[in-house]
Design a protein around this motif. Structure first.
Motif, PDB file in Angstrom:
ATOM      1  N   ILE A  42       6.475   4.275   6.140  1.00  0.00           N
ATOM      2  CA  ILE A  42       7.663   3.410   6.308  1.00  0.00           C
ATOM      3  C   ILE A  42       8.896   4.272   5.991  1.00  0.00           C
ATOM      4  N   GLU A  43       9.718   4.302   6.903  1.00  0.00           N
ATOM      5  CA  GLU A  43      10.936   5.135   6.748  1.00  0.00           C
ATOM      6  C   GLU A  43      12.167   4.304   7.132  1.00  0.00           C
ATOM      7  N   ILE A  44      13.194   4.591   6.375  1.00  0.00           N
ATOM      8  CA  ILE A  44      14.495   3.982   6.762  1.00  0.00           C
ATOM      9  C   ILE A  44      15.341   5.075   7.422  1.00  0.00           C
ATOM     10  N   VAL A  45      15.999   4.690   8.436  1.00  0.00           N
ATOM     11  CA  VAL A  45      16.793   5.648   9.259  1.00  0.00           C
ATOM     12  C   VAL A  45      18.290   5.387   8.999  1.00  0.00           C
ATOM     13  N   LEU A  46      18.890   6.478   8.696  1.00  0.00           N
ATOM     14  CA  LEU A  46      20.358   6.401   8.485  1.00  0.00           C
ATOM     15  C   LEU A  46      21.032   6.265   9.845  1.00  0.00           C
ATOM     16  N   GLN A  47      21.660   5.172  10.050  1.00  0.00           N
ATOM     17  CA  GLN A  47      22.348   4.960  11.336  1.00  0.00           C
ATOM     18  C   GLN A  47      23.836   5.360  11.304  1.00  0.00           C
ATOM     19  N   LYS A  48      24.354   5.271  10.161  1.00  0.00           N
ATOM     20  CA  LYS A  48      25.809   5.592  10.062  1.00  0.00           C
ATOM     21  C   LYS A  48      26.001   6.375   8.794  1.00  0.00           C
ATOM     22  N   ALA A  49      26.741   7.454   8.920  1.00  0.00           N
ATOM     23  CA  ALA A  49      26.953   8.352   7.779  1.00  0.00           C
ATOM     24  C   ALA A  49      27.641   7.602   6.650  1.00  0.00           C
ATOM     25  N   MET A  50      27.208   8.047   5.473  1.00  0.00           N
ATOM     26  CA  MET A  50      27.747   7.379   4.278  1.00  0.00           C
ATOM     27  C   MET A  50      28.908   8.205   3.711  1.00  0.00           C
ATOM     28  N   ASP A  51      29.727   7.515   3.116  1.00  0.00           N
ATOM     29  CA  ASP A  51      30.903   8.141   2.508  1.00  0.00           C
ATOM     30  C   ASP A  51      30.850   7.788   1.033  1.00  0.00           C
ATOM     31  N   ARG A  52      30.528   8.863   0.244  1.00  0.00           N
ATOM     32  CA  ARG A  52      30.387   8.623  -1.186  1.00  0.00           C
ATOM     33  C   ARG A  52      31.702   8.100  -1.757  1.00  0.00           C
ATOM     34  N   GLU A  53      32.774   8.533  -1.225  1.00  0.00           N
ATOM     35  CA  GLU A  53      34.074   8.140  -1.757  1.00  0.00           C
ATOM     36  C   GLU A  53      34.315   6.642  -1.538  1.00  0.00           C
ATOM     37  N   LYS A  54      33.686   6.067  -0.525  1.00  0.00           N
ATOM     38  CA  LYS A  54      33.858   4.645  -0.249  1.00  0.00           C
ATOM     39  C   LYS A  54      32.811   3.820  -1.031  1.00  0.00           C
ATOM     40  N   THR A  55      31.627   4.248  -0.881  1.00  0.00           N
ATOM     41  CA  THR A  55      30.550   3.483  -1.538  1.00  0.00           C
ATOM     42  C   THR A  55      29.548   4.465  -2.162  1.00  0.00           C
ATOM     43  N   LYS A  56      29.475   4.370  -3.461  1.00  0.00           N
ATOM     44  CA  LYS A  56      28.534   5.268  -4.135  1.00  0.00           C
ATOM     45  C   LYS A  56      27.076   4.688  -4.155  1.00  0.00           C
TER      46      LYS A  56
END
Length: 924
Positions: free
Chosen positions: A175-189
């Protein structure tokens, strides 16, 4: 679904499908109906459930023939990860032995919800991770199978991640989760996701896990294993710390991001108990006891994680190598401890199950028993064996067997196990009772007491128990028209013979009986034996005096002339004893005598002889009491009174005979009998007078007719009995005579009777007193002339017949005499009287001769006295004897035929009644 087949001792098979988690006592199936058996067969055959593993989840209700749940069943515990879960057991019946295989399939129910290993998962993801990056998530575990197992995952929210599933939804899924949209640590940690696992049961069950995503700085390379799957093997019973395998992984990053850490992913409790992995080196080692019989293979998932949070996983497959560490296990499924001895070869004695938990050659088992026993082992099915009889059994030779069953596996070194069965042979009635001898001889004294035990027989039976219990019976038979059971009986338990009644040797001397010995088997067997029973004589019979005959109403006297010399034979006492042997040996003794100095008795022969010369001083009346004793213990005796008259003539004796007293025995009831006799006489008095007158008239008429026709009667020769030695006793001639005696009426009248013999003609009506004879002669016609003499009436040398007195010589000189012409009958002559006495003596001689050879040994014929030696003619002083001392010459009858003058007959002693007629008769 019910399937039935028959092979190698298994009579049928049935299969049931039941859901797991059924409550205890729940109905599973009607085994009797499904196997086609009667419900009574389960009870009679003592049906029972046999499970090789030892755990019984079902029980059998024999009465209803139903299978019921005995223990709660959890499919997940029984079968673990195996989807098709089932177990088997055997139903065994006896009498006869039958075995049925029952397979129970456990159906899964949706009793388990999907469960994630952790309630919360924390992922550290660098913000530099590009969309499309995959992050593994530990999958949920659902222990159910089929439609009830895990069916789908649902991820919420899906702003930055989506769910990607590769392969089947089982324990090996990714079971794998796929990152669909890049994360922005500065917005959401931090990002919080919820992953839900849903199964397909009804109702559906689900499990959730919280995913906490921590956004890190950039680390864009995940660890990579050298192999996707590692394969290794380990020996069972390997020691703790044994290295199984080592996993390795590399990370393209540098610095701290290249540091990799290893750990087990989705490890079960069993794996955690048996193995461990070093997080730095990746070495997998043994930490528990590995048992091949429980787990033959392990599948472990190992995960590698770097410091940047990137992970990767691989699989390890560990095969357990079997060691021969388990001996064969012998289980007796059914056993008959008691076996009939008449069992045919091939009879099943026991059904045995042998299992070896090892594998391969280590699980190959051979079963054997001692070859010297009359049994053998036969293979029925895989791991099933039958102990059967191999030959005919005999309990009388060997009653018990200890059969040791040995099972050996094929490992190295081989392991074995033994089990001993104690088998007893039950007895069968195959032996009949046997007597030690074919016949027995039993002796019993006569006059025994009733119910006397006099003999015992015993028979043995080689069987055992009731079959060896012997009973004795007397077989049917008869003796003298009566059943044998009226003489002898036998105790049915002890075989003791009892006399039912006293035996009498004189009636029964011996007889045979047949005793049957019968055992208590079914059917019973029997044996017979013959018992010869001999009756032993006892001295229970007193001697019986045959001569002289003792009568209560008449008196018999023996005459002894006064001229008798010493040793003169007076008479002989003849007695017999019906006993045998020494009990019949008789001896004679003189108990009392008027003059003991005159007579003696022969001890062995009973002859009474004079011991001195008879003188004139000796009294006429002599009374002798002779006692006859046998030789028994104690002896028995009989007494006889002998009256002896010492006289030279019969008239002299006659005058004294009236004074002899006759002994009479009076009993207590004499008065009663006298009164009774008086009453009878009174009633019959008138009738008796009439009958008496009638008889007198009838006899008077017969006498007159007899007087007129007697002269023409023929003479029939008479030949007396001849002794066995060829002689005629002590008398050398044949005589016919008459017997004269008193009437015991205290009167002077004399009766005379001619002897009734087969060779002598006698007129019964010619009986009367001498007074009456004289009266009849006086009344006769004195003028009647005598008829001419008849040639048939004569005396011959061969024999003489009674005839008229006054005989003269025969004209032909043949030695006979012509009968006188006087009227018939004249008074008896001396020869006629002598002939009558000799006829009576011959009858006594014949009675003595009939005693048989039993007494001949004791009384030889040469010692038997001849009581005809001395014959005296009543009224005459002449003595006829054959003794040399008394032998008198007989003048020959010669001369021409002429009438012989009538000879005067000596007159008897006169009485007052006869004196008056004497002168008149003499004149006539």
């Amino acid at each position: 679904m019910v399937c039935a087949f028959s092979a190698y001792g298994v009579s049928g098979q049935v299969r049931y499908s039941i859901p797991e988690e059924m409550t205890v006592g729940s109905f599973v199936g009607n085994i009797a109906k499904d196997l086609g058996l009667e419900p009574q067969r389960l009870v009679a055959g003592r049906a029972r459930v046999f499970t090789a593993g030892g755990s019984e989840y079902l029980r059998l209700d024999r009465e209803k023939g139903q299978l019921l749940v005995k223990e709660r069943m959890d499919r997940e515990q029984l079968c673990l990860e195996i989807s098709a879960c089932s177990f088997s057991f055997d139903v065994i019946l006896e009498n006869p032995m039958e075995m049925f295989r029952v397979t129970v399939e456990i159906l899964d129910i949706n009793d388990n919800s999907p469960v994630f290993p952790k309630k919360e998962i924390e992922l550290e993801i660098s913000e530099s991770v590009l969309p499309g990056a995959l992050f593994s998530i530990e999958s949920a575990i659902d222990q159910d199978v089929g439609e009830n197992t895990l069916q789908k995952y649902v991820l919420n929210p899906t702003d930055h991640f989506n769910l990607k599933i590769q392969g089947r939804l089982d324990v090996s899924e990714n079971i794998e989760i796929v990152l669909q949209k890049a994360m922005d640590r500065e917005k959401t940690k931090h990002h919080y996701l919820t992953l839900t696992a849903v199964d397909g049961g009804d109702p559906r069950r689900s499990g959730t896990v919280k995913i906490h995503i921590v956004v890190l700085d950039a680390n864009d390379n995940a660890p990579i294993f050298s192999q996707a799957t590692y394969k290794a093997s380990v020996l069972e019973n390997a020691g703790k710390g044994t290295l199984v395998t080592t996993v390795s992984a590399t990370d393209a990053d540098e610095g701290s991001s290249a540091n990799i850490e290893f750990y087990f992913e989705h490890a079960t409790a069993t794996i955690r108990e048996l193995f461990t992995i070093d997080p730095i080196s990746g070495e997998v080692k043994v930490v528990g006891d590995i048992d091949y019989e429980r787990n033959k293979q392990f599948r472990i998932k190992v995960k590698a994680k770097d410091n940047g949070g990137l992970t990767n996983s691989c699989g390890i497959v560990i095969d357990v190598i079997d060691m021969n560490d388990n001996p064969p296990k012998i289980t007796v499924m059914s056993f008959s401890s008691a076996l009939p001895e008449d069992s045919v070869p091939g009879t099943i004695v026991a059904m045995i199950n042998i299992q070896d938990l090892d594998s391969g050659d280590n699980a190959k088992v051979s079963c054997s028993i001692d070859r010297n026993l009359p049994f053998k082992i036969e293979s029925a099915l895989a791991n099933y064996y039958n102990l059967v009889t191999d030959s005919v059994l005999d309990r009388e030779q060997t009653s018990e067997y200890n059969v040791t069953i040995t099972a050996v596996d094929g490992g190295y070194p081989p392991r074995s196990s033994k089990k001993t069965l104690s088998l007893k042979l039950s007895d069968v009635n195959d032996h009949a009772p046997q007597f030690q001898q074919g016949s027995y001889d039993a002796y019993v004294f006569e006059n025994n007491a009733s119910s006397l035990s006099f003999y015992s027989v015993s028979a043995t039976d080689a069987d055992w128990g009731p079959n060896a219990r012997v009973s004795y019976f007397l077989e049917d038979g008869s003796l003298n028209g009566a059943p044998l059971s009226s003489y002898v009986t036998v105790n049915s338990d002890s075989g003791v013979l009892y006399a039912v009644k006293p035996f009498d040797y004189e009636q029964i001397k011996s007889f045979k009986i047949h005793v049957k010995a019968q055992d208590g088997g079914s059917p019973p067997l029997s044996g017979n034996v013959t018992i010869n029973i001999f009756i032993k004589d006892q001295n229970d019979n007193a001697p019986q005096v045959l001569y002289p005959v003792q009568t209560g109403g008449s008196l018999v006297a023996e005459m002894v002339p006064r001229s008798a010399d010493v040793g003169y034979l007076v008479t002989k006492v003849v007695a017999v004893d019906v006993d045998s042997g020494q009990n019949a040996w008789l001896s004679y003794k003189l108990q009392k005598a008027t003059d003991r100095a005159l007579f003696e008795v022969g001890l062995q022969n009973g002859e009474i002889r004079t011991i001195r010369q008879v003188t004139d001083k000796d009294v006429v009346k002599q009374k002798l009491t002779v006692i006859v004793e046998d030789n028994g213990q104690p002896s028995r005796s009989a007494t006889v009174n002998v009256n002896v008259a010492v006289a030279d003539s019969f008239p002299e004796v006659l005058s004294e005979l009236t004074d002899f007293t006759v002994d009479r025995e009076y009993n207590d009831n004499l008065t009663f009998y006298l009164v009774l006799a008086l009453a009878v006489v009174s009633v019959l008095f008138i009738f008796s007078i009439i009958v008496l007158i009638t008889v007198k008239i009838h006899r008077w008429r017969q006498n007159r007719l007899f007087f007129k026709s007697a002269a023409n009667l023929p003479v029939i020769p008479y030949y007396p009995s001849v002794y066995p030695d060829g002689t005629m006793g002590t008398l050398q001639r044949v005589y016919n005579y008459e017997v004269c005696g008193t009437t015991d009426s205290r009167m002077s009248d004399v009766k005379f009777a001619r002897p009734c013999s087969q060779n002598t003609l006698v007129d019964v009506g010619r009986m009367g007193t001498m007074q009456r004879e004289k009266r009849e002669q006086d009344d006769a016609d004195v003028s009647e002339e005598q008829k001419p003499p008849n040639n048939d009436w004569r005396f011959t040398q061969q024999g003489q017949r009674p005839g008229p007195s006054g005989a003269g010589p025969h004209p032909d000189g043949a030695g006979g005499a012509i009968v006188g012409t006087g009227p018939w009958p004249n008074p008896p002559t001396e020869a006629e009287q002598l002939q009558a006495l000799m006829a009576a003596a011959n009858e006594v001689s014949e009675a003595t001769a009939t005693l048989g050879p039993r007494y001949n040994a004791q009384f030889p014929m040469q010692h038997v006295p001849d009581y005809r030696q001395n014959v005296y003619i009543p009224g005459s002083t002449a003595t006829l004897t054959t003794n040399p001392q008394q032998m008198m010459p007989q003048p020959a009858l010669q001369g021409p035929p002429q009438a012989i003058p009538q000879v005067d007959v000596p007159n008897a002693a006169q009485t007052p009644a006869s004196k008056k007629k004497t002168t008149k008769k003499d004149k006539k």
